[in-house]
Design a protein around this motif. Structure first.
Motif, PDB file in Angstrom:
ATOM      1  N   PRO A  14       0.840  -1.741   0.250  1.00 48.31           N
ATOM      2  CA  PRO A  14      -0.089   0.190  -0.038  1.00 48.31           C
ATOM      3  C   PRO A  14       0.757   0.918   0.342  1.00 48.31           C
ATOM      4  O   PRO A  14       2.286   1.513   0.351  1.00 48.31           O
ATOM      5  CB  PRO A  14      -0.543  -0.124   1.117  1.00 48.31           C
ATOM      6  CG  PRO A  14      -0.440  -1.421   2.282  1.00 48.31           C
ATOM      7  CD  PRO A  14       1.089  -2.207   1.536  1.00 48.31           C
ATOM      8  N   PRO A  15       0.084   2.423  -0.044  1.00 46.98           N
ATOM      9  CA  PRO A  15       0.467   3.576  -0.193  1.00 46.98           C
ATOM     10  C   PRO A  15       1.396   4.110   0.972  1.00 46.98           C
ATOM     11  O   PRO A  15       0.697   3.731   2.240  1.00 46.98           O
ATOM     12  CB  PRO A  15      -0.376   4.681  -1.159  1.00 46.98           C
ATOM     13  CG  PRO A  15      -0.917   4.378  -0.667  1.00 46.98           C
ATOM     14  CD  PRO A  15      -0.922   2.713  -0.855  1.00 46.98           C
ATOM     15  N   GLY A  16       2.707   4.948   1.706  1.00 47.09           N
ATOM     16  CA  GLY A  16       2.934   5.350   2.863  1.00 47.09           C
ATOM     17  C   GLY A  16       3.361   6.192   2.529  1.00 47.09           C
ATOM     18  O   GLY A  16       4.334   6.302   1.628  1.00 47.09           O
ATOM     19  N   ARG A  17       4.673   5.932   3.912  1.00 49.14           N
ATOM     20  CA  ARG A  17       5.429   7.270   3.621  1.00 49.14           C
ATOM     21  C   ARG A  17       6.981   5.846   4.356  1.00 49.14           C
ATOM     22  O   ARG A  17       6.527   5.221   5.765  1.00 49.14           O
ATOM     23  CB  ARG A  17       5.700   7.653   5.186  1.00 49.14           C
ATOM     24  CG  ARG A  17       6.822   8.849   4.749  1.00 49.14           C
ATOM     25  CD  ARG A  17       6.403  10.339   5.732  1.00 49.14           C
ATOM     26  NE  ARG A  17       5.600  11.156   5.137  1.00 49.14           N
ATOM     27  CZ  ARG A  17       4.632  12.155   5.082  1.00 49.14           C
ATOM     28  NH1 ARG A  17       4.742  12.172   6.808  1.00 49.14           N
ATOM     29  NH2 ARG A  17       4.335  12.975   4.515  1.00 49.14           N
ATOM     30  N   ALA A  34       4.271   5.812  -3.400  1.00 48.63           N
ATOM     31  CA  ALA A  34       3.105   5.382  -3.968  1.00 48.63           C
ATOM     32  C   ALA A  34       2.980   3.873  -3.926  1.00 48.63           C
ATOM     33  O   ALA A  34       3.997   3.093  -3.258  1.00 48.63           O
ATOM     34  CB  ALA A  34       3.476   5.881  -5.589  1.00 48.63           C
ATOM     35  N   PRO A  35       1.537   3.547  -4.141  1.00 50.46           N
ATOM     36  CA  PRO A  35       1.423   2.061  -4.012  1.00 50.46           C
ATOM     37  C   PRO A  35       2.447   1.360  -5.129  1.00 50.46           C
ATOM     38  O   PRO A  35       2.190   1.942  -6.780  1.00 50.46           O
ATOM     39  CB  PRO A  35      -0.121   1.488  -4.390  1.00 50.46           C
ATOM     40  CG  PRO A  35      -0.528   3.102  -4.711  1.00 50.46           C
ATOM     41  CD  PRO A  35       0.199   4.501  -4.148  1.00 50.46           C
ATOM     42  N   GLU A 124      12.756  -0.831   2.441  1.00 42.25           N
ATOM     43  CA  GLU A 124      12.687  -0.466   3.545  1.00 42.25           C
ATOM     44  C   GLU A 124      11.254  -0.894   4.023  1.00 42.25           C
ATOM     45  O   GLU A 124      10.376  -1.843   5.423  1.00 42.25           O
ATOM     46  CB  GLU A 124      13.368   0.582   4.265  1.00 42.25           C
ATOM     47  CG  GLU A 124      13.054   0.624   5.937  1.00 42.25           C
ATOM     48  CD  GLU A 124      14.328   1.026   6.055  1.00 42.25           C
ATOM     49  OE1 GLU A 124      14.075   1.695   7.536  1.00 42.25           O
ATOM     50  OE2 GLU A 124      15.519   1.482   5.698  1.00 42.25           O
ATOM     51  N   TYR A 125      10.207  -0.446   3.310  1.00 49.32           N
ATOM     52  CA  TYR A 125       8.750   0.247   3.765  1.00 49.32           C
ATOM     53  C   TYR A 125       8.380  -1.113   3.814  1.00 49.32           C
ATOM     54  O   TYR A 125       6.821  -1.475   4.701  1.00 49.32           O
ATOM     55  CB  TYR A 125       7.800   1.685   2.923  1.00 49.32           C
ATOM     56  CG  TYR A 125       6.433   1.517   2.920  1.00 49.32           C
ATOM     57  CD1 TYR A 125       6.582   1.607   3.970  1.00 49.32           C
ATOM     58  CD2 TYR A 125       5.950   0.835   1.920  1.00 49.32           C
ATOM     59  CE1 TYR A 125       5.001   2.378   4.585  1.00 49.32           C
ATOM     60  CE2 TYR A 125       4.326   1.021   1.934  1.00 49.32           C
ATOM     61  CZ  TYR A 125       4.318   1.766   3.118  1.00 49.32           C
ATOM     62  OH  TYR A 125       2.526   2.162   3.060  1.00 49.32           O
ATOM     63  N   SER A 228       5.476  -0.866 -11.025  1.00 47.39           N
ATOM     64  CA  SER A 228       4.153  -0.045 -10.152  1.00 47.39           C
ATOM     65  C   SER A 228       2.663  -0.470 -10.224  1.00 47.39           C
ATOM     66  O   SER A 228       2.507  -1.573 -11.368  1.00 47.39           O
ATOM     67  CB  SER A 228       4.279   1.287 -11.121  1.00 47.39           C
ATOM     68  OG  SER A 228       5.655   1.250 -10.791  1.00 47.39           O
ATOM     69  N   VAL A 229       1.718  -0.188  -9.690  1.00 49.25           N
ATOM     70  CA  VAL A 229       0.335  -0.649  -9.564  1.00 49.25           C
ATOM     71  C   VAL A 229       0.199  -0.658 -11.067  1.00 49.25           C
ATOM     72  O   VAL A 229      -0.470  -1.951 -11.690  1.00 49.25           O
ATOM     73  CB  VAL A 229      -0.234  -0.161  -8.091  1.00 49.25           C
ATOM     74  CG1 VAL A 229      -1.861  -0.115  -8.418  1.00 49.25           C
ATOM     75  CG2 VAL A 229       0.481  -0.468  -6.908  1.00 49.25           C
TER      76      VAL A 229
END
Length: 234
Positions: A14-17, A34-35, A124-125, A228-229
């Motif tokens: 999923p998207p995130g930081r 982005a996802p 890492e995410y 990429s999604v």
């Protein structure tokens, strides 16, 4: 070249930081993501051979082992070759010196048709998978490392996955990422993440960064692919 297109299982992220930290410089930085989709497992010897026709790994006798003894450049070429086999647009071009570069549309909008290496922040995410500690579970349960590997690689997917279903993000083989490590100090050296089967426990942590020359090959370094999604769902 290989003649059979391998099956590469991808896991949605999923998207995130992500907040990354470099212990050497004591620098931290944050990246919005982005996802995307990431290989559920590192690329295996069988998959690598199907795409390239080559068997570079030191560990022999089991094609389900992760491919190793592959350079960053080898990994980029694999991504392009697999994309071409699946009739996708390769993520990478090559500059006048023959060095891989991301295609210009990717720089404006990171949604290439084809396969690519994950960025360091994506890696890492995805490794942390919403957890906040140095690892996403007890080390012996999730990773092959020096303390339990008998100093050899093992089949991916035989340790517990992280909360998002990704296996072997820590241990087994180090994984190449796209990013330059620190170009002002180390030039073209690229980032490695995750720790490997020969590493002590302190190297098998989500935040640990390692660097190496893009032509470097050794028996505890492999990679996994990303897409990429938008390119996966179109």
């Amino acid at each position: 070249m290989g003649t059979t297109t391998p099956r590469i299982d991808l896991t949605p992220v999923p998207p995130g930081r992500a907040t990354l930290t470099d212990r050497r410089t004591q620098r931290s930085w944050t990246v919005d993501l982005a996802p995307f989709h990431l290989g559920t497992l590192p690329v295996t010897q069988e998959q690598y051979a199907q795409v390239t026709g080559e068997h570079p790994s030191t560990a022999q006798g089991n094609d389900r082992l992760p491919v190793e003894t592959v350079s960053w450049r080898d990994a980029v070429l694999f991504c392009n070759s697999l994309s071409q086999q699946e009739e996708l647009t390769p993520a990478y071009d090559f500059d006048a010196q023959g060095e891989p570069v991301l295609r210009k549309p990717v720089l404006r909008d990171p949604s290439p048709d084809g396969y690519r290496l994950p960025t360091e922040a994506e890696w890492e995410y995805a490794c942390r998978a919403g957890t906040s500690g140095p690892r996403y579970g007890p080390l012996d349960d999730i990773a092959w490392h020096r303390g339990n590997s008998a100093e050899r690689p093992h089949e991916p997917g035989t340790r517990l996955p992280n909360p998002w279903g990704l296996h072997d993000m820590l241990g087994n083989v180090w994984e190449w990422c796209w990013d330059l490590y620190d170009p002002e100090v180390y030039g073209t050296y690229r980032v490695l993440r995750g720790g490997g089967w020969f590493d002590e426990h302190w190297s098998c942590r989500a935040s640990v960064r390692r660097r190496s020359h893009p032509t470097f090959r050794v028996d505890d370094v492999g990679f996994r692919v990303a897409r990429s999604v938008r390119s996966v769902t179109n």
